[in-house]
Design an enzyme around this catalytic site. Sequence first.
Site, PDB file in Angstrom:
ATOM      1  N   TRP A 102       8.841  -8.929 -61.871  1.00  0.00           N
ATOM      2  CA  TRP A 102      10.206  -9.477 -61.852  1.00  0.00           C
ATOM      3  C   TRP A 102      11.087  -8.790 -62.882  1.00  0.00           C
ATOM      4  O   TRP A 102      12.279  -8.568 -62.635  1.00  0.00           O
ATOM      5  CB  TRP A 102      10.175 -10.997 -62.032  1.00  0.00           C
ATOM      6  N   ASP A 169      14.998 -14.123 -68.493  1.00  0.00           N
ATOM      7  CA  ASP A 169      14.530 -14.807 -67.289  1.00  0.00           C
ATOM      8  C   ASP A 169      13.369 -15.714 -67.701  1.00  0.00           C
ATOM      9  O   ASP A 169      12.286 -15.223 -68.015  1.00  0.00           O
ATOM     10  CB  ASP A 169      14.080 -13.764 -66.260  1.00  0.00           C
ATOM     11  N   LYS A 193       9.614 -23.927 -60.588  1.00  0.00           N
ATOM     12  CA  LYS A 193       8.354 -24.015 -61.337  1.00  0.00           C
ATOM     13  C   LYS A 193       8.399 -25.333 -62.119  1.00  0.00           C
ATOM     14  O   LYS A 193       7.933 -26.343 -61.631  1.00  0.00           O
ATOM     15  CB  LYS A 193       8.172 -22.847 -62.302  1.00  0.00           C
TER      16      LYS A 193
END
Lengths: 356, 356
Positions: A102, A169, A193
């Site tokens: 990511w 992030d 999450k």
Amino acid sequence: MKKHNFSAGPSILPQEVFEKASQAVLEFNNSGLSLLEISHRSKDFVAVMEEARALVLELMGLTGKGYQALFLSGGASMEFVRVPYNFMTKSGKAAYLDTGTWAAAALKEAREFGDTIVVASSKSDNYNYIPKEYTIPADADYFHCTSNNTIFGTQMHSFPATEVPIVCDMSSDIFSRKVDFSKFGMIYAGAQKNMGPAGTTLVVVKEELLGKTGRHIPSILDYKQHIDKESMYNTPSVFAVYTSYLTLQWLKNNGGIEAMEKKNDAKAELLYAEIDRNPLFVGTAKTEDRSKMNITFLLNDASHNEQFDKLWKAAGISGLAGHRSVGGYRASIYNAMPIESVQVLVDVMRELEKKV
Amino acid sequence: MKKHNFSAGPSILPQEVFEKASQAVLEFNNSGLSLLEISHRSKDFVAVMEEARALVLELMGLTGKGYQALFLSGGASMEFVRVPYNFMTKSGKAAYLDTGTWAAAALKEAREFGDTIVVASSKSDNYNYIPKEYTIPADADYFHCTSNNTIFGTQMHSFPATEVPIVCDMSSDIFSRKVDFSKFGMIYAGAQKNMGPAGTTLVVVKEELLGKTGRHIPSILDYKQHIDKESMYNTPSVFAVYTSYLTLQWLKNNGGIEAMEKKNDAKAELLYAEIDRNPLFVGTAKTEDRSKMNITFLLNDASHNEQFDKLWKAAGISGLAGHRSVGGYRASIYNAMPIESVQVLVDVMRELEKKV
């Protein structure tokens, strides 16, 4: 049988959140209407949005410190684009730390906006550690990092000291541990999450950093526009925001981030101790960089995989398969997972040891 | 008391959809897991996504005609940006028809990408009609229009004949009436009117039109990337997609678009007939351009507003207030609204007539 859900995301949420969200789909706040059919501008939903935004800042210790919380749409991948649009000056540059899939995806999008510098990368070691020796150029517009690497099971346990605004992030570890959030210029996290279901992304941004790029920003990609419209620039993802709000309330009612960190530490210690003790298993991430959210491990002898898979499935465990780029197993132990579920997994690992 | 919900969006959905969606939040497909905690890459959810995409094309009569259906995130406002990114060539131009607030918002975003031509506008008449006499330049990259203007209560009852690809925002009337969808290059619609809850946007695009701009497109804004990844480029808005899927199934099981159009015609005729008959009321849109989804009207004498408001609220009606830019009232009568609810409104209008 209720499952022990180790899925990496979307992932486990508190049972009471499922129950309240389910009820709201039938009828919201005794209104005679489903949550899904009310106007996002109705008094009741505006209150949800405002309380959720305030709760985020409160839980992060950022109330009154010049930050704004927004619930946007598009997923963290959309923030990969919003970040350079909002922070990279036309002639400037950005620094990225490459710690996983990511992080690399965020970098890829930024490259098209201007000069990007990769301060360090652990790619050549299949991202099994977090680089620590690197320099962030003092003239960078921002420094971007990924606090937890869901796929590779590594986590930044400290953040660099720099004058450059840090953009982070935190999709897979937000609200899981105490962090001095005021050290960051901007934090973002896909909800799915620790915060809620898929469908909304939390953005927390220091307002004074905005409006400085000299770049035209499409309205929907402009954080300032979202702030001006109090996170209602366009129709928000009502159900995802409401369910995130329920989860944030649960978090507050259960001791906030501090209490979560204690629980998460205990869960991670329990599982890592078994990985290190049990001769059948080995962790994939460097010990010092191990994630307390996503625990990646392998069987030393892959011929035991089939037997192990049968055992954990029989124990009601789901979502334990590792990501294809690492293989093996991944146990995601987000805030809502009780330690009892981790114990079930540990028991299965011991059972396998006895059987082989 | 269950309400008669005339909200403009998010808006009424079938009761059976609320019930099934509510149940899935508790447990999805007898999996022992909530819909909110399963991986979007799980077999069961991949099947939902694939079936929903296929169902869209089937209902629109586009199966096998070179179109792809995608469920994206960000709302129609995000498509205002994706459209020029994907269709406007670097040296090219785009033609826009300005029929209301959302049409103008789409135009505003496109202007930053290149040459935009407004082929016609009804702005000077507060958007109370649909312009019909205009020329679309043959060298335009695309022609953009808004099929139904939610705020102003107007609707395009025909579309121009042109060789230029037509891009149409159908957010507020998709699946409500028979249209030859194969005349369009691209159609998009925020889910939160006729298709589902807020949180996902339907995009239907003719694949051969893509990849021709010579422009770099950020990944998340690139329709080709979403097609390549089968609408799973990143984590989709799982709950919103699933609930849209349930609504599409309901649509199919209830006779598809053709049956909906008959119902919608009957509902609109019933209400417009009362507006035209009852001397207390007047419609705001030009008769020939009246929308069959959002019916806007005023009381001729605003001093009766308070009494009318009391009456409809007492009858269990909600969401009838007009948008601030038009004032008065707006009755949104989307697919899921039964004609009985429209009759309740008509009865209240007659009751007011008797009382004043």
